[in-house]
Enzyme design. Structure first.
Site, PDB file in Angstrom:
ATOM      1  CE1 TYR A 128      35.553  40.097  38.305  1.00  0.00           C
ATOM      2  CE2 TYR A 128      36.902  41.919  39.249  1.00  0.00           C
ATOM      3  CZ  TYR A 128      35.758  40.984  39.262  1.00  0.00           C
ATOM      4  OH  TYR A 128      35.243  40.914  40.553  1.00  0.00           O
ATOM      5  CE  LYS A 130      38.446  39.314  41.075  1.00  0.00           C
ATOM      6  NZ  LYS A 130      37.438  39.484  42.203  1.00  0.00           N
ATOM      7  CD  GLU A 168      31.510  34.704  47.469  1.00  0.00           C
ATOM      8  OE1 GLU A 168      32.811  35.191  47.436  1.00  0.00           O
ATOM      9  OE2 GLU A 168      31.194  34.388  46.299  1.00  0.00           O
ATOM     10  CG  LEU A 214      36.296  34.861  43.960  1.00  0.00           C
ATOM     11  CD1 LEU A 214      36.403  34.509  42.555  1.00  0.00           C
ATOM     12  CD2 LEU A 214      36.822  36.716  43.751  1.00  0.00           C
TER      13      LEU A 214
HETATM   14  N1  PLP Z   1      34.060  37.210  46.827  1.00  0.00           N
HETATM   15  C1  PLP Z   1      33.444  37.950  45.706  1.00  0.00           C
HETATM   16  C2  PLP Z   1      31.856  38.005  45.289  1.00  0.00           C
HETATM   17  C3  PLP Z   1      34.330  39.044  45.353  1.00  0.00           C
HETATM   18  O1  PLP Z   1      33.904  40.077  44.297  1.00  0.00           O
HETATM   19  C4  PLP Z   1      35.659  39.219  45.973  1.00  0.00           C
HETATM   20  C5  PLP Z   1      36.616  40.284  45.380  1.00  0.00           C
HETATM   21  O2  PLP Z   1      36.326  41.097  44.519  1.00  0.00           O
HETATM   22  C6  PLP Z   1      35.937  38.415  46.922  1.00  0.00           C
HETATM   23  C7  PLP Z   1      35.125  37.430  47.428  1.00  0.00           C
HETATM   24  C8  PLP Z   1      37.430  38.485  47.620  1.00  0.00           C
HETATM   25  O3  PLP Z   1      38.493  37.929  46.700  1.00  0.00           O
HETATM   26  P1  PLP Z   1      39.852  38.679  47.201  1.00  0.00           P
HETATM   27  O4  PLP Z   1      40.234  38.554  48.599  1.00  0.00           O
HETATM   28  O5  PLP Z   1      40.629  37.816  46.205  1.00  0.00           O
HETATM   29  O6  PLP Z   1      39.864  40.232  46.577  1.00  0.00           O
END
Ligand code: PLP
Length: 285
Positions: free
Chosen positions: A31, A145, A177, A201
């Site tokens: 997603y 993702k 994270e 991610l």
């Molecule tokens: N890390 C995780 C586990 C996430 O679920 C998300 C966002 O959904 C992020 C980092 C941040 O990613 P982004 O800035 O692309 O939304």
């Protein structure tokens, strides 16, 4: 609410997928969540590259999709009041008799909709949150993702149950994270955030914040902070498409630094607001 499902545009309440869909049965899906400001998609190309990378990593054939994403996104953005919110899109490995291995001839399921921005309910400002520390119980392909999010769901729920808005995840004494965000630590004016690898991610917001830091002359290091570095930090903040840039002023019920919004956060938060404004008027993407 209008949704896109496998080439059709239908009201959300009428949109149905099969109970044999592998997204439902196995969480076999990927997603994206893309912010929309002033009807414009934020870093659309980067989100699509990440979708492509996720699909490649799980063996889904991007070429099997006939969807023209930009047209779908533009139409979804039009459904947002004032053009502010996020576009959610999901691709699953389709509907097929249940067996773990990939089905031979199941078309991928493609679903997308737009959601108005929900005001944050953090500690006061909406961009200030509290967090808890948790063991990172996820697998080791956090760079994909995928919508197989049960570990993230449990971690986010644990945070909520303890009155916090995010769980910061520790693996081998490193804070990689959060359950739904990337994490930044500020120590002596210097930013520290985990490198892009299989343990995080690669956040699109994270990368924008690093670009803004570079532009502002704020030094940074891409190295995952230790638990002690996090807990002894002057400032901590998180980034994500939904929360943008949010300060973490309490961790496990103890203040971070002096417990107030810090100067580095304030500069980056302000720069991010300017960046968004430029996206709205179409001078940046
Ligand atoms: N890390 C995780 C586990 C996430 O679920 C998300 C966002 O959904 C992020 C980092 C941040 O990613 P982004 O800035 O692309 O939304």
């Amino acid at each position: 609410m209008l949704v896109y499902l496998n080439g059709d545009w239908i009201p959300g309440e009428d949109a149905c997928v099969s109970v044999f869909d592998r997204g439902f049965i196995f969480g076999d899906s990927v997603y994206e969540v893309i912010p929309v400001y002033g009807y414009r998609l934020f870093r659309e190309a980067t989100h699509l590259s990440r979708l492509k990378a996720s699909m490649l990593a799980v063996g889904m054939d991007m070429n099997a999709l006939t969807v023209t994403w930009s047209a779908v996104f533009a139409r979804l953005a039009e459904t947002l009041p004032s053009g502010e919110g996020t576009v959610y899109l999901q691709v699953t490995r389709g509907a097929a008799p249940r067996q773990h291995t990939f089905p031979a001839n199941a078309p991928l399921t493609v679903f997308a909709y737009a959601r108005p921005r929900v005001p944050e309910t953090g500690v006061g400002t909406g961009y200030e949150i509290s967090a808890i520390l948790c063991d990172d119980i996820r697998w080791t392909r956090c760079d994909i993702k995928t919508a197989s999010l049960i570990a993230n769901v449990l971690l986010a729920q644990e945070a909520a149950a303890r009155g916090a808005e995010e769980a910061l995840l520790v693996r081998d004494d490193r804070v990689n994270e959060g359950a739904v965000s990337n994490v930044f630590v500020v120590r002596a004016g210097r930013l520290l955030t985990a490198p892009r690898n299989h343990l995080i991610l690669g956040g699109v917001t994270r990368d924008v914040v690093l670009e803004l830091a570079a532009g502002l002359g704020i030094p940074f290091e891409e190295r995952a902070p230790s638990r002690a570095e996090l807990l002894g930090a002057d400032e901590v903040f998180i980034t994500s498409s939904g929360r943008e840039v949010a300060a973490v002023t309490r961790i496990d019920d103890r203040p971070v630094g002096d417990g107030r919004l810090g100067p580095v956060f304030r500069r980056l938060h302000a720069a991010f607001q300017t960046f968004k404004e430029e996206v709205r008027i179409g001078t940046r993407t």
